[in-house]
Write an enzyme that holds these catalytic residues in place. Structure first.
Site, short mmCIF file in Angstrom:
data_model
loop_
_atom_site.label_atom_id
_atom_site.label_comp_id
_atom_site.label_asym_id
_atom_site.label_seq_id
_atom_site.Cartn_x
_atom_site.Cartn_y
_atom_site.Cartn_z
N LEU A 265 54.67 31.59 65.51
CA LEU A 265 53.94 31.65 66.78
C LEU A 265 54.43 32.83 67.61
O LEU A 265 55.62 32.93 67.92
CB LEU A 265 54.12 30.35 67.55
CG LEU A 265 53.33 30.18 68.82
CD1 LEU A 265 51.84 30.26 68.56
CD2 LEU A 265 53.65 28.85 69.46
N HIS A 266 53.52 33.73 67.96
CA HIS A 266 53.83 34.95 68.72
C HIS A 266 52.55 35.39 69.41
O HIS A 266 51.58 34.64 69.48
CB HIS A 266 54.38 36.03 67.79
CG HIS A 266 53.42 36.33 66.69
ND1 HIS A 266 52.47 37.30 66.80
CD2 HIS A 266 53.23 35.73 65.50
CE1 HIS A 266 51.73 37.30 65.71
NE2 HIS A 266 52.17 36.35 64.90
N GLY A 267 52.50 36.61 69.88
CA GLY A 267 51.35 37.10 70.65
C GLY A 267 50.02 36.99 69.93
O GLY A 267 49.03 36.56 70.50
#
Length: 171
Positions: free
Chosen positions: A16-18
């Site tokens: 989970l990231h940008g």
């Protein structure tokens, strides 16, 4: 058992990231499952990932086995986005009965012994083996969009075709 409402499954070594935030907004999901054995035990990683999504979106950190055990208990109202870290983890989910029709391969890091397919995807022999088994045994279709818009370099890579043609990986 009612099939769970899995809107999308994404393979991304960063989890989970940008970019995942863009996917969450675009897909209109209300539950994100991070299916990863390591993260399911790491409070620090969980807190970092929780800070990246709106409070209105539920998030669960399950091991691969927990995901398999719990996915069919999901409510039909839950619109689920599953994120996994490795091709091996996706194959474990499929073998465990998680319905996977399509897999978005968003990021597999380049390292020694891997072949670069796109700017974001590099596969080694074990990756190739796992992905080919998903294609052959579970009829999984692959996409390579890094963002929902899909206008980035490598977004239209024909991973299905590559896997069908390549028995062995030459790096």
């Amino acid at each position: 058992m009612t099939e769970p409402n899995i809107v999308a499954i994404r393979l991304d070594e960063r989890l989970l990231h940008g970019q995942a935030r863009l996917w969450i907004s675009s897909l209109g999901v209300n539950l994100v499952i991070i299916a990863n054995d390591e993260v399911s035990k790491s409070h620090i990683q969980q807190q970092l990932m929780k800070s990246l999504i709106p409070g209105s979106i539920g998030i669960r950190f399950f091991s691969i086995d927990e995901t398999i055990d719990k996915i069919y208990k999901a409510s039909s109202r839950q619109k689920i986005f599953i994120i996994v870290k490795t091709p091996k983890d996706v194959l474990r989910l499929a073998k465990g009965g998680v319905p996977i029709k399509e897999l978005n391969v968003g990021n597999i890091h380049m390292e020694e012994g891997k072949k670069k397919l796109t700017n974001f995807i590099a596969i080694g022999e074990s990756d190739l083996s796992f992905l080919k088994e998903l294609q052959r045994e579970y009829k999984v279709k692959f996409t390579t969009k890094t963002t929902p818009l899909g206008n980035d370099v490598g977004s239209n890579y024909d991973l299905d075709g590559y896997l069908s043609k390549n028995e062995d990986l030459e790096v």
